[in-house]
Scaffold this active site. Structure first.
Site, short mmCIF file in Angstrom:
data_model
loop_
_atom_site.label_atom_id
_atom_site.label_comp_id
_atom_site.label_asym_id
_atom_site.label_seq_id
_atom_site.Cartn_x
_atom_site.Cartn_y
_atom_site.Cartn_z
N GLY A 170 2.00 2.81 -2.86
CA GLY A 170 1.86 3.61 -4.08
C GLY A 170 1.23 4.97 -3.81
N ALA A 209 -52.54 21.70 19.21
CA ALA A 209 -51.80 22.09 18.01
C ALA A 209 -51.26 23.51 18.14
CB ALA A 209 -52.70 21.99 16.79
N SER A 257 -50.42 19.02 15.90
CA SER A 257 -49.60 19.50 14.79
C SER A 257 -48.93 20.82 15.12
CB SER A 257 -50.48 19.68 13.55
OG SER A 257 -50.98 18.43 13.13
N ARG A 280 -3.49 8.68 -9.79
CA ARG A 280 -4.63 8.70 -10.69
C ARG A 280 -5.96 8.91 -9.97
NH1 ARG A 280 -3.74 3.51 -14.47
NH2 ARG A 280 -2.36 2.87 -12.79
N ASN A 290 -7.46 1.75 -9.52
CA ASN A 290 -6.41 2.75 -9.77
C ASN A 290 -6.95 4.17 -9.88
OD1 ASN A 290 -4.01 1.02 -10.03
ND2 ASN A 290 -5.11 0.15 -11.77
N LYS A 309 -5.12 6.18 -1.53
CA LYS A 309 -5.96 5.37 -2.40
C LYS A 309 -6.64 4.22 -1.66
CE LYS A 309 -4.05 2.66 -5.57
NZ LYS A 309 -3.53 2.16 -6.86
N ALA A 350 0.83 -1.20 0.00
CA ALA A 350 0.00 0.00 0.00
C ALA A 350 0.87 1.25 0.00
CB ALA A 350 -0.93 0.00 1.21
#
Length: 452
Positions: A14, A408, A390, A18, A229, A25, A12
Site C-alpha cells: 500500500g 582547576a 573544575s 494518509r 493508517n 508506512k 506491504a
C-alpha cells in the site's frame, strides 16, 4: 529451530498516503523499531519455511530495511486478493499452509498465530481460518457471520450489512490461514466486479465453502489487531507499546516512580531492583543492571549501566557509554563512547567523550574532553583515582596517570604522570586601587553626559 511447512505472506504494498510521509508506512518506528519488524519478530516464533513480503510503492526502502526476506512486487494495488495473487510464481510448488498478515498490523501475538495454525490442523480440516476480534466500536468493520456450528458462513462489509448483521460484534481483522494446496485455485474464482474494481481476500470464504470446505474463526483481542493508517494510529500504537512495556518492567521488578512519563525502546533491558524516576527516555540499545538509579529527565541511548550506578538527573548517555559499578553520572553530564570505570564520579556540567575514566577518579564540574579536531576523533585516558579540577579542558589524545591531580581551569595537552600535579593556569596580576579609581572615573563621565 526447525522450520514449519508454512509460508507467511506479509502485505506491504500500500502507498500509505494518509501517513503523508516519504518513508514507507510499515517502516515508521514504534519503540524505535519499524512496525513491520515487530510483526516479523513475532513471526520468527512460528518458524515459517517461507517469508514473502508483497511490496509496491517505495519497495526499495522496504527491501533495504528487511534483508534476507523474499519480495514480490504488486505493481498495481488491486486489492488484498490481488496482493496474494502476485505470489503465485513464488509459491507455485508450495503445498503447506499460508498465513496472510499485514505489515501495518504490528502487534499480532505469536500465540494467536499458533492458535490459527492449530485450528487449520484440527480434525475439522477447515480450508481457511479467519482471525476475528470484537472492537469497542465495531461500526466500520466487516462482520463475521457464523452458523449454528460456529463455522464462518460469510464476511459482510458494514455498508452491505442488514440491521441484524450490523448487530453482530465479531469483526474481520483481514488476517487468515489458508490451505496452500487450494489457495490459488480459490483465488482464480475471485471477481473484481465491484465499485472499487478490486479483488478482495475476504471473498475466499465463499470460494472455499463453494468447494465444500468449512471456514473456522479464531478470536483475538482488539489490541492484537491494531492497524496503523495515519499518524494518529501511529501515536496510539506507540502508546499501546509503551503501556505494555511499562507493565512488563514493573512486573519484572523495576520501580517506575511515574510510569506514564517513562519511555522505552523495543530492546530496553532493565534488571530487577532498578529505580527509574519520572521523565526518563530509553533509546535503542540500553542495558541497566540491578541496583542502578536513573534520576529524572535523563536520556539514555546505546548505553550500558552497571549495578548500583547512579545516573542524572538531567544526564545524557549516548551510544557506547559504559558506566561501571557504583559510578556516578550527575546532572547535565553527557557521556559518549566512554568507559566510566567502577566508583568514578562525573557529578555535574561535564562532557566526557571518547575517553576512559579510571576507577574512583573524580571529574570536576565543567570538565570537557576535546576529542574532535573536525576530521578525526581522539581518545582521553584518565587513570584510577585521578582528580580533575573544575573547568579543565583535556585536549585529546592525552593521558592523565593514576592518582594525578589537575588544577582547576587547566588546559591539558600533554601526558600527566601518575601522582603528579598539572597546572596550566596563567599568572594573576593585581593593580592596587584600580577598581575604586575606575568607578570614580565612570561616575564622573556618567554625570557629564547627563548634564548635556
Amino acid at each position: 529451530m526447525s522450520k514449519s511447512h508454512t509460508a507467511a505472506i506479509i502485505l506491504a504494498a500500500g502507498k500509505g498516503t494518509r501517513m503523508k510521509s516519504g518513508l514507507h508506512k510499515v517502516l515508521h518506528p514504534i519503540g524505535g523499531l519499524p512496525m513491520v519488524s515487530h510483526l516479523l519478530h513475532k513471526l520468527d516464533g512460528l518458524s515459517p519455511e517461507r517469508r514473502i513480503v508483497v511490496v509496491g510503492s517505495l519497495r526499495e526502502q522496504v527491501e533495504a530495511a528487511l534483508p534476507g526476506l523474499e519480495f514480490v512486487t504488486q505493481a498495481e494495488q488491486l486489492g488484498t486478493g490481488h496482493a496474494v495473487m502476485v505470489c503465485r510464481d513464488a509459491l507455485k510448488d508450495f503445498t503447506g499452509d499460508v498465513i496472510v498478515l499485514f505489515g501495518d498490523v504490528p502487534f499480532t501475538p505469536l500465540d494467536v498465530m499458533q492458535e490459527m495454525m492449530a485450528a487449520r490442523a484440527s480434525s475439522a480440516n477447515p480450508g481457511i481460518v479467519v482471525l476475528g476480534f470484537e472492537p469497542a466500536d465495531p461500526a466500520r468493520y466487516g462482520r463475521l457471520v457464523r452458523g449454528a456450528d460456529g463455522t464462518l458462513e460469510r464476511i459482510v462489509e458494514y455498508k452491505d450489512a442488514t440491521e441484524e448483521e450490523r448487530a453482530i460484534t465479531l469483526c474481520n481483522s483481514g488476517m487468515m490461514v489458508i490451505d496452500g494446496k487450494e489457495l490459488f485455485g480459490w483465488l482464480d474464482k475471485l471477481s473484481n466486479a465491484n465499485a472499487a474494481g478490486e479483488y478482495y481476500l475476504t471473498d475466499l470464504v465463499a470460494a472455499a465453502r463453494g468447494d465444500g470446505r468449512n471456514v473456522a474463526v479464531v478470536v483475538a483481542d482488539e489490541a492484537d489487531v491494531l492497524g496503523i493508517n495515519d499518524r494518529n494510529d501511529l501515536a496510539a500504537a506507540e502508546a499501546a507499546f509503551q503501556a505494555r512495556k511499562r507493565r512488563e518492567m514493573m512486573t519484572n521488578g523495576v520501580t517506575l516512580v511515574a510510569p506514564e512519563t517513562v519511555f522505552f525502546s523495543h530492546d530496553t533491558v532493565i534488571e530487577p531492583d532498578v529505580t527509574v524516576e519520572p521523565n526518563v527516555v530509553f533509546g535503542p540499545g540500553v542495558t541497566v543492571a540491578t541496583g542502578a538509579v536513573i534520576h529524572a529527565f535523563s536520556h539514555l541511548e546505546g548505553a550500558t549501566v552497571a549495578a548500583d550506578a547512579v545516573i542524572g538527573p538531567f544526564a545524557r548517555l549516548r551510544p557506547a557509554a559504559r558506566i561501571g559499578k557504583g559510578a556516578k553520572i550527575g546532572n547535565f553530564v553527557e557521556v559518549k563512547k566512554a568507559d566510566i570505570e567502577p566508583g568514578a564520579k562525573v557529578n555535574h556540567l561535564s562532557y566526557i567523550g571518547d575517553a576512559t575514566v579510571g576507577a574512583k577518579a573524580n571529574i570536576g564540574a565543567g570538565t570537557i574532553t576535546c576529542n574532535y579536531d573536525g576530521y578525526f576523533k581522539y581518545r582521553t585516558e584518565i587513570g584510577a583515582g585521578a582528580f580533575i579540577g573544575s573547568n579543565t579542558a583535556l585536549v585529546a589524545p592525552v593521558k592523565v596517570g593514576d592518582g594525578a591531580i589537575v588544577g582547576a581551569g587547566s588546559v591539558i595537552t600533554k601526558t600527566v604522570e601518575a601522582d603528579a600535579l598539572a597546572l596550566t593556569r596563567a599568572s594573576q596580576n593585581q593593580i592596587e586601587g584600580y577598581a575604586a579609581r575606575f568607578r570614580k572615573k565612570s561616575e564622573a563621565r556618567k554625570a557629564e553626559k547627563k548634564g548635556k
